[in-house]
Design an enzyme around this catalytic site. Structure first.
Site, PDB file in Angstrom:
ATOM      1  N   THR A   1       0.672  -0.995   0.125  1.00  0.00           N
ATOM      2  CA  THR A   1       0.523  -0.066   0.044  1.00  0.00           C
ATOM      3  C   THR A   1       1.202   1.239  -0.252  1.00  0.00           C
ATOM      4  O   THR A   1       1.662   1.639   0.717  1.00  0.00           O
ATOM      5  CB  THR A   1      -0.897  -0.123   1.309  1.00  0.00           C
ATOM      6  OG1 THR A   1      -1.449  -1.194   0.686  1.00  0.00           O
ATOM      7  CG2 THR A   1      -1.822   0.750   1.310  1.00  0.00           C
TER       8      THR A   1
ATOM      9  N   LEU B   1     -20.131  -3.301  10.763  1.00  0.00           N
ATOM     10  CA  LEU B   1     -21.243  -2.152  12.160  1.00  0.00           C
ATOM     11  C   LEU B   1     -20.813  -2.765  13.356  1.00  0.00           C
ATOM     12  O   LEU B   1     -21.946  -2.275  14.155  1.00  0.00           O
ATOM     13  CB  LEU B   1     -22.643  -2.476  11.388  1.00  0.00           C
ATOM     14  CG  LEU B   1     -22.397  -1.627  10.373  1.00  0.00           C
ATOM     15  CD1 LEU B   1     -23.866  -1.132  10.418  1.00  0.00           C
ATOM     16  CD2 LEU B   1     -22.287   0.317  10.624  1.00  0.00           C
TER      17      LEU B   1
ATOM     18  N   GLY C   1      -7.738  -2.068  14.726  1.00  0.00           N
ATOM     19  CA  GLY C   1      -6.163  -2.425  15.134  1.00  0.00           C
ATOM     20  C   GLY C   1      -5.403  -2.883  13.928  1.00  0.00           C
ATOM     21  O   GLY C   1      -6.386  -2.683  12.287  1.00  0.00           O
TER      22      GLY C   1
ATOM     23  N   CYS D   1      -3.096  -1.988   8.627  1.00  0.00           N
ATOM     24  CA  CYS D   1      -3.691  -1.811   7.153  1.00  0.00           C
ATOM     25  C   CYS D   1      -3.883  -0.110   8.196  1.00  0.00           C
ATOM     26  O   CYS D   1      -4.149   0.814   7.630  1.00  0.00           O
ATOM     27  CB  CYS D   1      -4.534  -2.119   6.820  1.00  0.00           C
ATOM     28  SG  CYS D   1      -3.284  -3.524   5.617  1.00  0.00           S
TER      29      CYS D   1
ATOM     30  N   LYS E   1      -3.040   2.794   9.750  1.00  0.00           N
ATOM     31  CA  LYS E   1      -1.590   3.747   9.345  1.00  0.00           C
ATOM     32  C   LYS E   1      -2.201   3.772   7.931  1.00  0.00           C
ATOM     33  O   LYS E   1      -1.639   5.314   7.986  1.00  0.00           O
ATOM     34  CB  LYS E   1       0.034   2.347   9.033  1.00  0.00           C
ATOM     35  CG  LYS E   1      -0.560   1.417   7.586  1.00  0.00           C
ATOM     36  CD  LYS E   1       0.778   0.758   7.338  1.00  0.00           C
ATOM     37  CE  LYS E   1       0.387   0.095   6.547  1.00  0.00           C
ATOM     38  NZ  LYS E   1       0.292  -0.010   5.279  1.00  0.00           N
TER      39      LYS E   1
HETATM   40  N1  NAD Z   1      -1.044  -7.228   6.397  1.00  0.00           N
HETATM   41  C1  NAD Z   1      -2.190  -6.814   5.795  1.00  0.00           C
HETATM   42  O1  NAD Z   1      -3.171  -7.266   6.197  1.00  0.00           O
HETATM   43  C2  NAD Z   1      -2.266  -6.629   3.745  1.00  0.00           C
HETATM   44  C3  NAD Z   1      -3.248  -6.242   3.622  1.00  0.00           C
HETATM   45  C4  NAD Z   1      -3.413  -5.250   2.496  1.00  0.00           C
HETATM   46  C5  NAD Z   1      -2.216  -4.778   2.322  1.00  0.00           C
HETATM   47  N2  NAD Z   1      -0.886  -4.621   3.041  1.00  0.00           N
HETATM   48  C6  NAD Z   1       0.112  -3.644   2.481  1.00  0.00           C
HETATM   49  O2  NAD Z   1       0.917  -4.751   1.541  1.00  0.00           O
HETATM   50  C7  NAD Z   1       1.963  -4.392   2.300  1.00  0.00           C
HETATM   51  C8  NAD Z   1       3.355  -5.283   3.197  1.00  0.00           C
HETATM   52  O3  NAD Z   1       2.385  -5.982   4.456  1.00  0.00           O
HETATM   53  P1  NAD Z   1       2.553  -6.999   5.261  1.00  0.00           P
HETATM   54  O4  NAD Z   1       1.866  -7.270   6.106  1.00  0.00           O
HETATM   55  O5  NAD Z   1       3.014  -8.513   4.288  1.00  0.00           O
HETATM   56  O6  NAD Z   1       4.085  -6.669   5.867  1.00  0.00           O
HETATM   57  P2  NAD Z   1       5.248  -7.807   6.788  1.00  0.00           P
HETATM   58  O7  NAD Z   1       5.614  -6.996   7.448  1.00  0.00           O
HETATM   59  O8  NAD Z   1       4.394  -8.642   7.001  1.00  0.00           O
HETATM   60  O9  NAD Z   1       6.451  -8.587   5.658  1.00  0.00           O
HETATM   61  C9  NAD Z   1       7.214  -7.338   5.073  1.00  0.00           C
HETATM   62  C10 NAD Z   1       8.487  -8.670   4.620  1.00  0.00           C
HETATM   63  O10 NAD Z   1       9.039  -7.407   3.460  1.00  0.00           O
HETATM   64  C11 NAD Z   1      10.284  -8.027   4.051  1.00  0.00           C
HETATM   65  N3  NAD Z   1      11.305  -7.146   3.200  1.00  0.00           N
HETATM   66  C12 NAD Z   1      11.636  -5.352   3.743  1.00  0.00           C
HETATM   67  N4  NAD Z   1      12.386  -4.642   2.858  1.00  0.00           N
HETATM   68  C13 NAD Z   1      12.918  -5.810   1.908  1.00  0.00           C
HETATM   69  C14 NAD Z   1      13.592  -5.755   0.766  1.00  0.00           C
HETATM   70  N5  NAD Z   1      14.294  -4.472   0.425  1.00  0.00           N
HETATM   71  N6  NAD Z   1      13.865  -6.591   0.546  1.00  0.00           N
HETATM   72  C15 NAD Z   1      13.015  -7.571   0.198  1.00  0.00           C
HETATM   73  N7  NAD Z   1      12.417  -8.711   1.418  1.00  0.00           N
HETATM   74  C16 NAD Z   1      12.474  -7.050   1.828  1.00  0.00           C
HETATM   75  C17 NAD Z   1      10.724  -8.112   5.538  1.00  0.00           C
HETATM   76  O11 NAD Z   1      11.639  -8.868   5.297  1.00  0.00           O
HETATM   77  C18 NAD Z   1       8.837  -8.557   5.236  1.00  0.00           C
HETATM   78  O12 NAD Z   1       8.892 -10.080   5.499  1.00  0.00           O
HETATM   79  C19 NAD Z   1       1.826  -2.976   2.859  1.00  0.00           C
HETATM   80  O13 NAD Z   1       2.106  -2.266   2.358  1.00  0.00           O
HETATM   81  C20 NAD Z   1       0.549  -3.101   3.646  1.00  0.00           C
HETATM   82  O14 NAD Z   1      -0.345  -2.392   3.943  1.00  0.00           O
HETATM   83  C21 NAD Z   1      -1.345  -6.104   3.534  1.00  0.00           C
END
Ligand code: NAD
Length: 431
Positions: free
Chosen positions: A119, A246, A253, A256, A259
């Site tokens: 995101t 609702l 929390g 997502c 932030k």
């Molecule tokens: N978690 C959710 O429910 C969700 C849902 C939709 C969108 N998102 C979005 O997706 C993105 C990822 O979220 P997440 O919850 O999976 O994060 P996360 O923290 O679980 O995973 C991120 C991973 O990326 C790795 N990483 C960081 N920098 C790196 C690099 N340069 N090269 C390779 N790996 C690297 C980290 O070590 C980590 O394992 C965010 O932008 C989040 O907003 C998350």
């Protein structure tokens, strides 16, 4: 079928990698966390997400993991960016990991499509495309493919989404990225990059607004005698409103909503627009977590010092071990500040929480947490708490007080067992 590289093996990256392999693509997952990659290659999944370990195992033939960026980047025709974009102190999104991925892209070695699933604020895709052009990377095309999965039901959400959104500013690229989802037979909306980025933020901000709205209605119900559960049901029957999001409670929390709402507010502000509504949405959510303290005082007296309060649930919602921005963290910290002896239990999130809240007590079961407690706060509605032997719990607690932060328990039964029960927006006598 295509060859995909998925950068970032977290909640989104692992689910994307496993599901894309499941529908027939060859996938290389890459993460900078060497230990995480080692675990994955040994068959262990470093996060808790129902069904994920089984799906990875099932698709081992088409799914490998590496911590070597060069090897991983060279593998994929499509390179998915799934790295984390956490909030900075200013409330903006921290894009340093995304830019690190861009910096590591290999020079000319065949055409690739870089697809951002992380995101990112509106304008990020444009900035990335400008940077690629500056470096002469004509071989890399760009698409935005925001992810809408929810932790706890992530695999089902990925494989049966309401919609997939793919944005691109270059002819034919969105269509190519969209075609990867063909085996799912789902609605794919193709847009420009900026609109795709905004659809993600606007969706999360709207859902967070719905939650803060019903939480404020709940707070008004508490002072006027209405029951928010009945009110929400009556509202949700109106198709213009719908029944989802609702459920009143002690705040949203997770990694997502908090932030993303904050990032959209900052994005608007940085662009010269004051997004008033989101300021209120954020503030209502913060206050909602803290209202529990007032409720405890109403039942236990003005000073909570030295009292033992059991928190049931630490993860931001059931079926995940994710504690990022969980209501439990703010609540536990507020209770510590009041001098409370806090003891907590969660089926899967204790280890993650210990790193953030080292000074509270941790129990090995819900029943152990309730032993000698002056009150219990249900923070996360894990099914095992809903189905707990509450008659036994009453015997083990010092005082039978329950604050149900998710309106998940059967208040009438609990009142019948002799508990003092209070939910959110629910009249205490009606329960
Ligand atoms: N978690 C959710 O429910 C969700 C849902 C939709 C969108 N998102 C979005 O997706 C993105 C990822 O979220 P997440 O919850 O999976 O994060 P996360 O923290 O679980 O995973 C991120 C991973 O990326 C790795 N990483 C960081 N920098 C790196 C690099 N340069 N090269 C390779 N790996 C690297 C980290 O070590 C980590 O394992 C965010 O932008 C989040 O907003 C998350």
């Amino acid at each position: 079928m295509s060859r995909l590289t998925v950068i970032g093996a977290g909640y989104v990256g692992l689910v994307t990698a496993a599901c894309m392999a499941e529908i027939g693509h060859d996938v290389v997952g890459m993460d900078v966390d060497v230990e995480r990659v080692r675990l994955l290659n040994e068959g262990h999944v470093p996060i808790y997400e129902p069904g994920l370990a089984e799906l990875i195992e099932k698709n081992r033939e088409r799914l490998t993991f590496t911590s070597d960026p060069i090897a991983a980047y060279r593998e994929g025709e499509f390179i998915y960016v799934c790295v984390d974009t956490p909030p900075t102190y200013s409330g903006d999104a921290d894009l340093s990991r995304v830019w690190q991925v861009i910096a590591n892209l290999p020079p000319e070695d065949g055409h690739r499509v870089l697809v951002t699933k992380s995101t990112v604020p509106v304008g990020t895709g444009a900035a990335i495309q400008a940077e690629l052009a500056r470096r002469g990377y004509e071989h890399v095309a760009y698409a935005s493919n925001p992810e809408f999965l929810r932790e706890g039901t992530a695999i089902q959400d990925f494989l049966t989404p309401d919609r997939v959104v793919v944005g691109s500013d270059a002819p034919g690229i969105a269509e190519r990225a969209a075609a990867l989802y063909d085996p799912l037979g789902v609605t794919v909306l193709t847009t420009d990059v900026a609109s795709a980025e905004m659809i993600k933020y606007a969706s999360n901000a709207f859902l967070a607004t719905k939650i803060s709205f019903i939480n404020e209605i709940a707070n008004v119900c508490e002072v006027t005698g209405a029951d928010v559960r009945t009110v929400a049901h009556g509202m949700g029957l109106d198709r213009r409103i719908g029944p989802h999001f609702l459920q009143a409670g002690i705040g949203y929390g997770g990694s997502c909503f908090p932030k993303d709402v904050s990032a959209l507010k900052q994005l608007a502000g940085n662009s010269g627009y004051h997004f008033q509504l989101l300021t209120a949405v954020l503030e209502v959510n913060e206050l909602q977590k803290r209202r529990v303290v007032g409720k405890l005082k109403r039942h236990l007296g003005d000073s909570l010092r030295g009292l033992r309060v059991a928190l049931l649930g630490l993860s931001f919602k059931p079926n995940t071990d994710d504690i990022r921005e969980a209501s439990s963290i703010v609540l536990a910290s507020r209770l510590l500040a009041e001098g409370v002896d806090v003891v907590a239990f969660d089926p899967v999130a204790v280890e993650n929480t210990k790193a953030v809240l080292p000074t509270i007590g941790y129990a090995d079961s819900a029943m152990e947490a309730l032993e000698g407690a002056d009150a219990c706060v249900l923070v996360t509605e894990w099914p095992e708490f809903v189905h707990l032997d509450w008659a036994r719990a009453k015997e083990t607690m010092r005082r039978p007080v329950i604050i149900d932060g998710r309106n998940a328990l059967d208040g009438k039964t609990l009142l019948g067992l002799g508990f003092t029960y209070e939910g959110v927006g629910v009249p205490i006598t009606a329960a």
